[in-house]
Write an enzyme that holds these catalytic residues in place. Structure first.
Site, PDB file in Angstrom:
ATOM      1  N   ASN A  15       0.844  -1.097   0.011  1.00 13.12           N
ATOM      2  CA  ASN A  15      -0.029  -0.014  -0.088  1.00 13.12           C
ATOM      3  C   ASN A  15       1.141   1.286   0.030  1.00 13.12           C
ATOM      4  O   ASN A  15       1.430   1.673   1.095  1.00 13.12           O
ATOM      5  CB  ASN A  15      -0.862   0.120   1.094  1.00 13.12           C
ATOM      6  CG  ASN A  15      -1.793   1.212   1.314  1.00 13.12           C
ATOM      7  OD1 ASN A  15      -1.850   2.139   0.586  1.00 13.12           O
ATOM      8  ND2 ASN A  15      -2.235   1.330   2.777  1.00 13.12           N
ATOM      9  N   LYS A  17       0.228   4.233  -0.079  1.00  4.14           N
ATOM     10  CA  LYS A  17      -0.369   5.434   0.137  1.00  4.14           C
ATOM     11  C   LYS A  17      -0.404   6.490  -0.708  1.00  4.14           C
ATOM     12  O   LYS A  17      -0.303   6.575  -1.924  1.00  4.14           O
ATOM     13  CB  LYS A  17       0.050   5.723   1.659  1.00  4.14           C
ATOM     14  CG  LYS A  17      -0.195   4.691   2.562  1.00  4.14           C
ATOM     15  CD  LYS A  17      -0.153   4.715   3.833  1.00  4.14           C
ATOM     16  CE  LYS A  17      -0.211   3.337   4.803  1.00  4.14           C
ATOM     17  NZ  LYS A  17       0.156   3.525   6.306  1.00  4.14           N
ATOM     18  N   HIS A 110      -9.415   1.617   4.745  1.00  3.69           N
ATOM     19  CA  HIS A 110      -8.319   1.558   5.485  1.00  3.69           C
ATOM     20  C   HIS A 110      -8.434   2.663   6.639  1.00  3.69           C
ATOM     21  O   HIS A 110      -9.168   3.271   6.203  1.00  3.69           O
ATOM     22  CB  HIS A 110      -7.139   2.218   4.405  1.00  3.69           C
ATOM     23  CG  HIS A 110      -5.780   2.146   5.131  1.00  3.69           C
ATOM     24  ND1 HIS A 110      -5.225   3.312   5.825  1.00  3.69           N
ATOM     25  CD2 HIS A 110      -4.677   1.270   5.007  1.00  3.69           C
ATOM     26  CE1 HIS A 110      -4.097   2.722   6.483  1.00  3.69           C
ATOM     27  NE2 HIS A 110      -3.636   1.722   5.762  1.00  3.69           N
ATOM     28  N   GLU A 112      -7.032   5.040   7.654  1.00  6.77           N
ATOM     29  CA  GLU A 112      -6.506   6.336   6.980  1.00  6.77           C
ATOM     30  C   GLU A 112      -7.811   7.154   6.407  1.00  6.77           C
ATOM     31  O   GLU A 112      -8.314   8.207   6.664  1.00  6.77           O
ATOM     32  CB  GLU A 112      -5.439   6.467   6.272  1.00  6.77           C
ATOM     33  CG  GLU A 112      -4.052   6.336   7.165  1.00  6.77           C
ATOM     34  CD  GLU A 112      -2.881   5.599   6.671  1.00  6.77           C
ATOM     35  OE1 GLU A 112      -2.757   5.769   5.217  1.00  6.77           O
ATOM     36  OE2 GLU A 112      -2.164   5.263   7.304  1.00  6.77           O
ATOM     37  N   GLU A 182      -5.432  -4.579  10.655  1.00  9.58           N
ATOM     38  CA  GLU A 182      -4.357  -3.617  10.884  1.00  9.58           C
ATOM     39  C   GLU A 182      -4.751  -2.591  12.257  1.00  9.58           C
ATOM     40  O   GLU A 182      -5.469  -1.770  12.333  1.00  9.58           O
ATOM     41  CB  GLU A 182      -4.453  -2.551   9.627  1.00  9.58           C
ATOM     42  CG  GLU A 182      -4.245  -3.262   8.341  1.00  9.58           C
ATOM     43  CD  GLU A 182      -3.525  -2.305   7.283  1.00  9.58           C
ATOM     44  OE1 GLU A 182      -2.507  -2.590   6.882  1.00  9.58           O
ATOM     45  OE2 GLU A 182      -3.959  -1.292   7.386  1.00  9.58           O
ATOM     46  N   GLY A 188       2.444   2.482  10.784  1.00  7.27           N
ATOM     47  CA  GLY A 188       3.488   3.600  10.498  1.00  7.27           C
ATOM     48  C   GLY A 188       4.370   4.242  11.890  1.00  7.27           C
ATOM     49  O   GLY A 188       4.728   5.055  11.798  1.00  7.27           O
ATOM     50  N   SER A 228       3.420  -1.815  10.518  1.00  6.51           N
ATOM     51  CA  SER A 228       4.970  -1.789  10.424  1.00  6.51           C
ATOM     52  C   SER A 228       5.640  -3.285   9.979  1.00  6.51           C
ATOM     53  O   SER A 228       6.574  -3.646  10.718  1.00  6.51           O
ATOM     54  CB  SER A 228       5.314  -1.414  11.916  1.00  6.51           C
ATOM     55  OG  SER A 228       4.984  -0.031  12.311  1.00  6.51           O
TER      56      SER A 228
HETATM   57  P1  PGA Z   1       2.763   0.461   7.638  1.00  5.87           P
HETATM   58  O1  PGA Z   1       1.422   0.746   7.045  1.00  5.87           O
HETATM   59  O2  PGA Z   1       3.343  -0.704   7.075  1.00  5.87           O
HETATM   60  O3  PGA Z   1       3.757   1.659   7.092  1.00  5.87           O
HETATM   61  O4  PGA Z   1       2.788   0.532   9.309  1.00  5.87           O
HETATM   62  C1  PGA Z   1       0.560  -0.268   6.742  1.00  5.87           C
HETATM   63  C2  PGA Z   1      -0.680   0.206   6.277  1.00  5.87           C
HETATM   64  O5  PGA Z   1      -1.106   1.259   6.645  1.00  5.87           O
HETATM   65  O6  PGA Z   1      -1.302  -0.491   5.361  1.00  5.87           O
END
Ligand code: PGA
Length: 269
Positions: A15, A17, A110, A112, A182, A188, A228
């Site tokens: 992903n 983003k 997601h 976000e 998640e 992140g 992460s």
């Molecule tokens: P990350 O994000 O691997 O940077 O923690 C995962 C995601 O939001 O799908």
């Protein structure tokens, strides 16, 4: 037992983003494609799905030389979001058919999207049903936030999200979707869940899913971990039987993503 012995084919999805416009995306994929394609030839390799920003999908597709969205190359493409309507006056949105021209997959709900753009379980459910109607594979994201995690509310939140985001599927659709667990506190932050925590929640998601759609659907639905994930910790997650792969954010933007694919390989015992 590893996930491979469950018969569920693993997925590693990247992903990106809001990173890499068309030029940078093409450059990055040119850089990683040879080693990534080679890594994906090894036995036990996962399905790899790249999810660039929508505006970069065509550029990535051109580099990968994917002839047809319906065919199943080693590397598939996914969008990060879409709307549920077919077409019309929805400024700034993408329809399922538009996504399907370039992608096999779409990430939905997601955290976000839920946090910054107000997406609810109900909206995510509409999008999920629309994606399935148009032959797209939804990766539906769920997960609790830090405060919910710390106050022991994870199981409750997961139950609500599974029931509402994944409602009203037919028995066939219930087998096709992919769920991504998640935990928001792990996204992140560099603080990944442990394999044990992720597997426990994912097992609970599977049980909840079984209550909705029966044992057969629950045994074939793929559930990924996200938050992460790196090339150092992916093997730990993949070693757990209920974890069928990963949704990778930050670490999918670097060539080290190839090592995540390599280290995710399922070892047949
Ligand atoms: P990350 O994000 O691997 O940077 O923690 C995962 C995601 O939001 O799908």
């Amino acid at each position: 037992m590893t996930a491979s012995s469950t018969g569920r084919a693993a997925i590693i999805a990247g992903n990106w983003k809001m990173n890499y416009g068309p030029r940078e995306a093409a450059k990055f994929v040119q850089e990683i494609q040879p080693a990534l394609s080679e890594a994906l030839q090894a036995p036990g390799s996962p399905l790899c799905i790249l999810c660039p920003p929508a505006i970069s999908l065509a550029a990535v597709r051109a580099v990968l030389d994917i002839p047809d969205a319906a065919s199943s190359p080693q590397i598939e493409l996914g969008a990060q979001n879409m709307y549920f309507e077919e077409k019309g006056a929805f400024t700034g949105e993408l329809s399922p058919n538009m996504v399907h021209e370039l992608c096999t997959t779409v990430i939905l709900g997601h955290s976000e999207r839920r946090t910054y753009f107000g997406e609810t379980d109900e909206l995510v459910n509409k999008k999920t049903l629309a994606a399935l109607r148009h032959g797209l594979r939804p990766i539906v994201c769920i997960g609790e936030n830090e405060q919910q995690h710390e106050s022991g509310e994870t199981a409750h939140i997961i139950t609500i999200q599974v029931r509402a985001s994944l409602a009203n599927l037919t028995s066939e659709q219930a087998r096709e979707i992919v769920i991504a667990y998640e935990p928001i506190w792990a996204i992140g932050t560099g603080k990944a869940a442990t394999g044990e925590i992720a597997n426990n929640v994912i097992r609970q998601i599977r049980q909840e899913y079984q209550a909705l759609y029966g044992a057969e659907a629950a045994s074939v639905v793929r559930i990924l971990y996200g938050g992460s994930v790196t090339s150092d910790n992916i093997a730990e997650f993949m070693a757990y039987p209920d974890i069928d792969g990963a949704l990778v954010g930050g670490a999918s933007l670097k060539p080290d993503f190839i090592n995540i694919v390599r280290n995710s390989r399922q070892v047949h015992h």
